[in-house]
Design a protein around this motif. Structure first.
Motif, PDB file in Angstrom:
ATOM      1  N   ASP A   1       0.816  -1.212   0.000  1.00 15.50           N
ATOM      2  CA  ASP A   1       0.000   0.000   0.000  1.00 15.50           C
ATOM      3  C   ASP A   1       0.853   1.267   0.000  1.00 15.50           C
ATOM      4  OD1 ASP A   1       0.964  -0.607   2.554  1.00 15.50           O
ATOM      5  OD2 ASP A   1      -0.627   0.544   3.535  1.00 15.50           O
ATOM      6  N   LEU A   2       2.169   1.126  -0.051  1.00 16.68           N
ATOM      7  CA  LEU A   2       3.071   2.273  -0.073  1.00 16.68           C
ATOM      8  C   LEU A   2       3.652   2.459  -1.461  1.00 16.68           C
ATOM      9  CD1 LEU A   2       5.065   1.679   3.254  1.00 16.68           C
ATOM     10  CD2 LEU A   2       3.059   3.133   2.910  1.00 16.68           C
ATOM     11  N   THR A   3       3.979   3.679  -1.755  1.00 20.25           N
ATOM     12  CA  THR A   3       4.653   3.963  -3.018  1.00 20.25           C
ATOM     13  C   THR A   3       6.115   3.556  -2.909  1.00 20.25           C
ATOM     14  OG1 THR A   3       5.278   6.194  -2.320  1.00 20.25           O
ATOM     15  CG2 THR A   3       3.125   5.941  -3.395  1.00 20.25           C
ATOM     16  N   PRO A   4       6.769   3.298  -4.037  1.00 20.57           N
ATOM     17  CA  PRO A   4       8.199   2.951  -3.972  1.00 20.57           C
ATOM     18  C   PRO A   4       9.023   4.006  -3.261  1.00 20.57           C
ATOM     19  CG  PRO A   4       7.298   2.457  -6.140  1.00 20.57           C
ATOM     20  CD  PRO A   4       6.213   3.188  -5.403  1.00 20.57           C
ATOM     21  N   ARG A   5       8.665   5.262  -3.475  1.00 18.40           N
ATOM     22  CA  ARG A   5       9.434   6.326  -2.817  1.00 18.40           C
ATOM     23  C   ARG A   5       9.289   6.242  -1.302  1.00 18.40           C
ATOM     24  NH1 ARG A   5       8.002  12.660  -2.499  1.00 18.40           N
ATOM     25  NH2 ARG A   5       9.937  13.396  -1.579  1.00 18.40           N
ATOM     26  N   ALA A   6       8.077   5.974  -0.830  1.00 15.99           N
ATOM     27  CA  ALA A   6       7.861   5.862   0.612  1.00 15.99           C
ATOM     28  C   ALA A   6       8.619   4.678   1.186  1.00 15.99           C
ATOM     29  CB  ALA A   6       6.373   5.739   0.908  1.00 15.99           C
ATOM     30  N   ARG A   7       8.624   3.564   0.477  1.00 17.15           N
ATOM     31  CA  ARG A   7       9.358   2.393   0.972  1.00 17.15           C
ATOM     32  C   ARG A   7      10.857   2.663   1.040  1.00 17.15           C
ATOM     33  NH1 ARG A   7       5.518  -0.553  -2.243  1.00 17.15           N
ATOM     34  NH2 ARG A   7       7.015  -0.644  -3.981  1.00 17.15           N
ATOM     35  N   ASN A   8      11.372   3.380   0.064  1.00 12.53           N
ATOM     36  CA  ASN A   8      12.810   3.625   0.010  1.00 12.53           C
ATOM     37  C   ASN A   8      13.270   4.706   0.981  1.00 12.53           C
ATOM     38  OD1 ASN A   8      13.136   1.708  -2.020  1.00 12.53           O
ATOM     39  ND2 ASN A   8      12.775   3.196  -3.650  1.00 12.53           N
ATOM     40  N   MET A   9      12.338   5.551   1.436  1.00 13.47           N
ATOM     41  CA  MET A   9      12.734   6.653   2.327  1.00 13.47           C
ATOM     42  C   MET A   9      12.914   6.197   3.768  1.00 13.47           C
ATOM     43  SD  MET A   9      10.688  10.018   0.993  1.00 13.47           S
ATOM     44  CE  MET A   9      11.595  11.071   2.098  1.00 13.47           C
ATOM     45  N   LEU A  10      12.457   5.009   4.101  1.00 14.50           N
ATOM     46  CA  LEU A  10      12.648   4.507   5.465  1.00 14.50           C
ATOM     47  C   LEU A  10      14.092   4.034   5.626  1.00 14.50           C
ATOM     48  CD1 LEU A  10      11.294   3.783   8.171  1.00 14.50           C
ATOM     49  CD2 LEU A  10      10.984   1.481   7.249  1.00 14.50           C
ATOM     50  N   ARG A  11      14.796   4.662   6.538  1.00 14.00           N
ATOM     51  CA  ARG A  11      16.199   4.296   6.787  1.00 14.00           C
ATOM     52  C   ARG A  11      16.417   4.209   8.295  1.00 14.00           C
ATOM     53  NH1 ARG A  11      16.369   8.097   2.608  1.00 14.00           N
ATOM     54  NH2 ARG A  11      17.141   7.293   0.623  1.00 14.00           N
ATOM     55  N   LEU A  12      16.114   3.029   8.843  1.00 13.94           N
ATOM     56  CA  LEU A  12      16.256   2.822  10.281  1.00 13.94           C
ATOM     57  C   LEU A  12      17.446   1.950  10.639  1.00 13.94           C
ATOM     58  CD1 LEU A  12      12.527   2.229  11.321  1.00 13.94           C
ATOM     59  CD2 LEU A  12      13.893   4.288  11.679  1.00 13.94           C
ATOM     60  N   ASP A  13      18.177   1.465   9.627  1.00 10.56           N
ATOM     61  CA  ASP A  13      19.252   0.513   9.917  1.00 10.56           C
ATOM     62  C   ASP A  13      20.297   1.102  10.845  1.00 10.56           C
ATOM     63  OD1 ASP A  13      17.918  -1.217   8.315  1.00 10.56           O
ATOM     64  OD2 ASP A  13      19.200  -0.938   6.546  1.00 10.56           O
ATOM     65  N   ASN A  14      20.726   2.326  10.577  1.00 10.67           N
ATOM     66  CA  ASN A  14      21.750   2.944  11.433  1.00 10.67           C
ATOM     67  C   ASN A  14      21.208   3.192  12.841  1.00 10.67           C
ATOM     68  OD1 ASN A  14      23.706   2.965   9.438  1.00 10.67           O
ATOM     69  ND2 ASN A  14      23.157   5.005   8.712  1.00 10.67           N
ATOM     70  N   ASP A  15      19.927   3.603  12.915  1.00 11.74           N
ATOM     71  CA  ASP A  15      19.332   3.829  14.239  1.00 11.74           C
ATOM     72  C   ASP A  15      19.253   2.533  15.025  1.00 11.74           C
ATOM     73  OD1 ASP A  15      18.881   6.586  13.810  1.00 11.74           O
ATOM     74  OD2 ASP A  15      17.115   6.120  12.620  1.00 11.74           O
ATOM     75  N   ILE A  16      18.895   1.463  14.352  1.00 14.33           N
ATOM     76  CA  ILE A  16      18.812   0.158  15.031  1.00 14.33           C
ATOM     77  C   ILE A  16      20.187  -0.262  15.535  1.00 14.33           C
ATOM     78  CG2 ILE A  16      18.358  -2.286  14.653  1.00 14.33           C
ATOM     79  CD1 ILE A  16      16.178  -1.402  12.649  1.00 14.33           C
ATOM     80  N   LYS A  17      21.192  -0.100  14.680  1.00 17.86           N
ATOM     81  CA  LYS A  17      22.554  -0.458  15.080  1.00 17.86           C
ATOM     82  C   LYS A  17      23.010   0.398  16.266  1.00 17.86           C
ATOM     83  CE  LYS A  17      27.300  -0.355  13.359  1.00 17.86           C
ATOM     84  NZ  LYS A  17      28.165  -0.038  12.210  1.00 17.86           N
ATOM     85  N   THR A  18      22.716   1.693  16.209  1.00 14.25           N
ATOM     86  CA  THR A  18      23.112   2.586  17.298  1.00 14.25           C
ATOM     87  C   THR A  18      22.396   2.222  18.589  1.00 14.25           C
ATOM     88  OG1 THR A  18      23.442   4.360  15.685  1.00 14.25           O
ATOM     89  CG2 THR A  18      23.316   4.997  17.982  1.00 14.25           C
ATOM     90  N   LEU A  19      21.124   1.856  18.499  1.00 11.77           N
ATOM     91  CA  LEU A  19      20.380   1.445  19.686  1.00 11.77           C
ATOM     92  C   LEU A  19      20.983   0.187  20.305  1.00 11.77           C
ATOM     93  CD1 LEU A  19      16.580   1.945  18.923  1.00 11.77           C
ATOM     94  CD2 LEU A  19      17.861   2.875  20.847  1.00 11.77           C
ATOM     95  N   GLN A  20      21.358  -0.757  19.459  1.00 11.70           N
ATOM     96  CA  GLN A  20      21.969  -1.980  19.976  1.00 11.70           C
ATOM     97  C   GLN A  20      23.288  -1.678  20.669  1.00 11.70           C
ATOM     98  OE1 GLN A  20      22.083  -4.105  16.284  1.00 11.70           O
ATOM     99  NE2 GLN A  20      20.056  -5.044  16.569  1.00 11.70           N
ATOM    100  N   ASN A  21      24.094  -0.826  20.053  1.00  9.65           N
ATOM    101  CA  ASN A  21      25.355  -0.432  20.695  1.00  9.65           C
ATOM    102  C   ASN A  21      25.100   0.298  22.007  1.00  9.65           C
ATOM    103  OD1 ASN A  21      26.793  -1.530  18.587  1.00  9.65           O
ATOM    104  ND2 ASN A  21      26.996   0.401  17.481  1.00  9.65           N
ATOM    105  N   PHE A  22      24.080   1.164  21.986  1.00  3.76           N
ATOM    106  CA  PHE A  22      23.727   1.906  23.201  1.00  3.76           C
ATOM    107  C   PHE A  22      23.267   0.955  24.300  1.00  3.76           C
ATOM    108  CE2 PHE A  22      20.230   4.005  25.603  1.00  3.76           C
ATOM    109  CZ  PHE A  22      20.997   4.923  26.293  1.00  3.76           C
ATOM    110  N   ALA A  23      22.475  -0.048  23.926  1.00  5.10           N
ATOM    111  CA  ALA A  23      22.018  -1.027  24.903  1.00  5.10           C
ATOM    112  C   ALA A  23      23.212  -1.761  25.518  1.00  5.10           C
ATOM    113  CB  ALA A  23      21.063  -2.019  24.236  1.00  5.10           C
ATOM    114  N   ASN A  24      24.141  -2.162  24.679  1.00  6.15           N
ATOM    115  CA  ASN A  24      25.323  -2.873  25.184  1.00  6.15           C
ATOM    116  C   ASN A  24      26.174  -1.975  26.074  1.00  6.15           C
ATOM    117  OD1 ASN A  24      24.790  -5.369  23.940  1.00  6.15           O
ATOM    118  ND2 ASN A  24      25.549  -4.600  21.993  1.00  6.15           N
ATOM    119  N   ARG A  25      26.250  -0.679  25.728  1.00 10.57           N
ATOM    120  CA  ARG A  25      26.992   0.241  26.594  1.00 10.57           C
ATOM    121  C   ARG A  25      26.308   0.397  27.945  1.00 10.57           C
ATOM    122  NH1 ARG A  25      27.884   3.075  21.794  1.00 10.57           N
ATOM    123  NH2 ARG A  25      26.074   4.420  22.165  1.00 10.57           N
ATOM    124  N   SER A  26      24.977   0.447  27.922  1.00  5.10           N
ATOM    125  CA  SER A  26      24.243   0.549  29.186  1.00  5.10           C
ATOM    126  C   SER A  26      24.511  -0.674  30.052  1.00  5.10           C
ATOM    127  CB  SER A  26      22.741   0.685  28.910  1.00  5.10           C
ATOM    128  OG  SER A  26      22.472   1.838  28.140  1.00  5.10           O
TER     129      SER A  26
END
Length: 848
Positions: free
Chosen positions: A630-655
């Motif tokens: 139900d999303l346009t190709p542009r909307a699907r491609n604009m989601l970029r959470l990979d770096n945030d997910i990686k940073t959260l995991q690193n942050f969790a490990n630091r905590s």
């Protein structure tokens, strides 16, 4: 009575004749003077004389200076005339005498020159007096115009008077000019008073009733509003009057319109020369802008352009900021459904700006910029709202814990599955259903998945730099290292780490744990794999769910902007900005959450769980997002959470690493800090304090962490305690029999912590007989500690047997065992032989 009236008639006749030269009309009516008493007549004449002398004295006193000057000038003039006549007669006489000498001619020429000068002075004096008379007449005309309230004419005549005074040609210090100038200033003050009264009649305010009247002219005539421009300039009051005009207009109309507390909301109407408030507005921003448009149009149509420019200088700097801050900024929505209403407000705002420009207003650039950048203002509001929700949620505390479940799927062989039932993650599973069900499912059909796959709880992420394996697996099949054996560079700067700065350089990315078989696969048939589902439960605070809801809502709004650009035309261009907001929200969460979580017992572990949970859910969301149709190709491609997910995991490990570092420090302090445990006065108390601390943290974390993480966290503390005892013992230069016994007792107290790692406790099942603790899987130094206890309690033969026949060689080096023997036994041939036997034995001495 007739006799008394006759002297009075005579007195009146004599006084009238003396003062006015008037005779009675009928003189025959008077009786003969000889028959009348003259005393009253004489008294009347004397009284009249006294009155006349008084009046003359008063006039003389009032005009004494001027009269004296004029008398003196008259006398001088008269003397000059007499002298001129004398000279003229002398000239005539000399002209009649033919024998006049040369000296006489010269004298005559000088007299002629003098006479010319005198005549010239007389002419100048006559001219000055004429100009003085003209100025006096002009001032009279000014006074007359002022009396008739013809302000403009009065000012024009007054200007002419001052010009005429300047043209008199006499020094301003001259008394007559000073008198004229003084009178002119008095007239100017009088004209200003008239001007002020007419201005108040032209522009009237009633602040209490909310009314403003601005007339162009008055019915009785006189000065009109256009003429007032000249008066304001003449008195240099343009700015002052325009500021006052704005203050009164603001107090009577604008402020009541913009007062949100007024109920019902006020509106405004314009009728002819009157602007007044009504109570019929709906209180919306659009209604306010429409009312303000009525106000500015009314003012522009009635205030002359020259005055409007000055009025704007006071009006706009006050009105526009208030309009933006009090009405437009609060009207900016923080969600997408309210955008259509916001777009209609912007249409009215644009219309208001056009009305200002059309009617000659300036100085509202701030409003035009705000309207032009309304889409960015909306994006800023979304950002502020998102960050404020994060801050507010954190400030309210971590709330009531919530149990969640983590499920992971791995492809494993049958051998791996059976092995996991008794080791690693399987030992810490909520349920242990690896037996016949697994074998039966495997044997029934090797080509399809089991309908009831076994489940085990396990942690999915590994942080390489701290040596942890949350599953308790490693490539060699031995116990994983504790999660806190190392710290990242950023641990000293939690704020910078929280924002994710420098993660690429300082943090090793965690690896997904995988079941690792201990034996090599030998046959292709045995290498066929099936899906293994691993499950575990742990606790999170109340923070992750609102954060995830916020992020999802923001991203859904961004997708809606891309799909329905026409519907959200005003803010459609901000879609990329919306897709970047989750990064800011997560950055803020990482930046300030350590403080708020630290206020709770076990807060850092909640922070670890929350960060890992958010990362896990975002991973699932990201995967599902890219599969949505139900999303346009542009909307699907604009989601970029990979770096945030990686940073959260690193942050969790630091905590996690930070918390473990804190607990290790506390543990070391309880054990005596840098002082050796075995050399303290009360080593039993130190060991008891250490074990109590570990049990307290075990109880605290048991209600927070997943069982696998709890096992490796407590195992890390247990390992730190074991390492400390071992190091202190190895540092001893000599160990007596009593000391060895005491140390062995301390180790027995320490090893009571084995009950924390019983399989039944780890799996949450009922205890069974003869359970074997799995402490060594989570505390690598635990076997060393137990073997150390046996070495301290053994003789030389016993130590040789431990080395040669048991597994002492797997946990201690040759040098360490030799040092222990030298510290515990006297140097004799038997001791030296034992040491030689140990040194000559292969290493390791036995196979596993």
């Amino acid at each position: 009575m007739a006799a008394a009236a006759e002297p009075q008639q005579l007195s009146d006749a004599i006084v009238a004749f003396s003062l006015e030269g008037r005779f009675p009309e009928d003189a025959t009516s008077l009786p003969p003077v000889s028959d009348i008493d003259l005393e009253p007549a004489l008294t009347a004449l004397a009284a009249t004389k006294t009155d006349l002398e008084g009046e003359i004295h008063t006039i003389n006193e009032e005009t004494k200076d001027s009269v004296s000057s004029w008398v003196q000038n008259a006398k001088t003039l008269q003397e000059d005339i007499i002298r001129s006549k004398t000279i003229a007669n002398e000239i005539v006489r000399q002209s009649e005498a033919p024998d006049v000498s040369g000296e006489a001619i010269q004298d005559a020429e000088e007299k002629v020159e003098f006479l010319n000068r005198e005549v010239q002075y007389t002419q100048q004096l006559h001219e000055v007096l004429g100009k003085v008379k003209s100025v006096h007449q002009l001032l009279g005309q000014v006074d007359a115009a002022r009396s008739e309230r013809r302000v403009l004419d009065s000012l024009h005549l007054l200007e002419q008077s001052w010009t005429a005074i300047d043209q008199v040609g006499v020094s301003k210090s001259c008394r007559i000019l000073r008198l004229l100038d003084h009178r002119a200033f008095e007239l100017k003050s009088g004209i200003h008073e008239v001007f002020n009264n007419v201005w108040k009649e032209l522009i009237q305010f009633n602040v209490d009733d909310g009314k403003v009247i601005i007339r162009e002219s008055l019915p009785e005539g006189g000065m009109n509003l256009s003429d007032a421009v000249i008066g304001l300039k003449a008195y240099k009051e343009t700015d002052e009057r325009m500021e006052q005009l704005w203050r009164n207009l603001d107090g009577a109309i604008v402020t009541p319109l913009m007062d949100k507390t007024k109920q019902p909301a006020r509106s405004v109407k314009s009728e002819r020369d009157e602007l007044s408030l009504t109570g019929s507005s709906d209180g919306s921003v659009a209604a306010l802008l429409s009312d303000l448009e009525v106000v500015v149009v009314f003012v522009a149509q009635r205030v002359p352009a020259e005055l409007l420019n000055s009025l704007v200088a006071f009006m706009m700097p006050d009105l526009i900021p208030r309009l933006i801050q009090q009405w437009l900024n609060p009207a900016v929505p923080s969600s997408l459904p309210e955008i259509p209403k916001f777009q209609s407000i912007m249409q009215v705002a644009k219309k208001f700006c056009s009305a200002l420009e059309t009617n000659g207003y300036c100085g509202f650039t701030e409003l035009k910029d705000w309207v032009t950048k309304a889409h960015m203002t909306w994006l800023g509001r979304c950002r502020e709202s998102a960050l404020d929700r994060i801050r507010t949620k954190l400030a309210s505390g971590i709330g009531e814990p919530k149990q969640v479940e983590k499920v992971e799927k791995h492809m494993v062989t049958a051998a791996e599955g059976k092995e996991l039932s008794t080791t690693g993650a399987g030992a810490a599973a909520d349920t242990n259903d690896w037996g016949a069900a697994w074998d039966d499912a495997w044997d029934d059909d090797q080509n399809h998945e089991s309908e009831n796959p076994p489940q085990a709880k396990a942690e999915s992420e590994v942080k390489e730099d701290d040596g942890t394996d949350a599953w308790g697996w490693d490539d060699d099949g031995e116990a994983a290292q504790p999660a806190d054996t190392a710290k990242t560079e950023g641990e000293d700067d939690a704020g910078a780490d929280a924002w994710g700065w420098g993660d690429e350089d300082t943090t090793v990315e965690p690896e997904a744990s995988k079941p690792s078989p201990k034996k090599q696969k030998t046959k292709a048939s045995s290498e066929e794999t099936r899906e293994l589902v691993l499950k575990e439960t742990y606790y999170i605070s109340c923070m992750p769910e609102p954060v995830l809801e916020l992020i999802v809502a923001i991203l859904e709004d961004g997708a809606a902007l891309i799909m329905d650009g026409d519907k959200y035309e005003l803010v459609a261009s901000t879609a990329p900005g919306l897709f970047s907001l989750p990064t800011l929200a997560l950055a803020l969460l990482r930046a300030i959450s350590p403080y708020y979580y630290s206020l709770n017992v076990g807060g850092n572990m909640y922070l670890y769980n929350d960060a890992m949970y958010v990362a896990e859910q975002l991973t699932k969301f990201s995967a599902a997002w890219k599969e949505r149709e139900d999303l346009t190709p542009r909307a699907r491609n604009m989601l970029r959470l990979d770096n945030d997910i990686k940073t959260l995991q690193n942050f969790a490990n630091r905590s996690y690493a930070n918390e473990m570092g804190i607990q290790r420090t506390v543990l070391q302090d309880l054990l005596g800090s840098a002082q050796s445990i075995v050399q303290q006065d009360e080593p039993e108390s130190a060991i008891q304090s250490g074990t109590d601390r570990i049990r307290y943290m075990a109880t605290t974390w048991e209600k927070i962490l997943a069982r696998s993480v709890w096992s490796q966290a407590i195992g890390s503390l247990v390992d730190a305690l074991a390492s400390r005892i071992i190091a202190d013992v190895l540092d001893m230069s000599s160990i007596g029999q009593d000391e060895a016994y005491n140390i062995a007792s301390l180790i027995v107290t320490t090893t009571s912590l084995d009950d924390l790692f019983l399989p039944s406790k780890l799996s949450g099942t009922k205890p069974t007989q003869n359970e074997v603790p799995t402490t060594d899987q989570y505390a690598p130094n635990w076997p060393r500690l137990k073997y150390l206890s046996e070495v301290l309690q053994s003789d030389l033969n016993g130590i040789r047997a431990l080395w040669c026949e048991q597994k002492l060689s797997y946990y201690f080096t040759v040098d360490e065992v030799v040092e222990l023997i030298k510290a515990s036994f006297e140097d004799n041939p038997r001791t030296r032989q034992t040491i030689k036997d140990i040194q000559n034995t292969q290493y390791p001495a036995v196979d596993l």
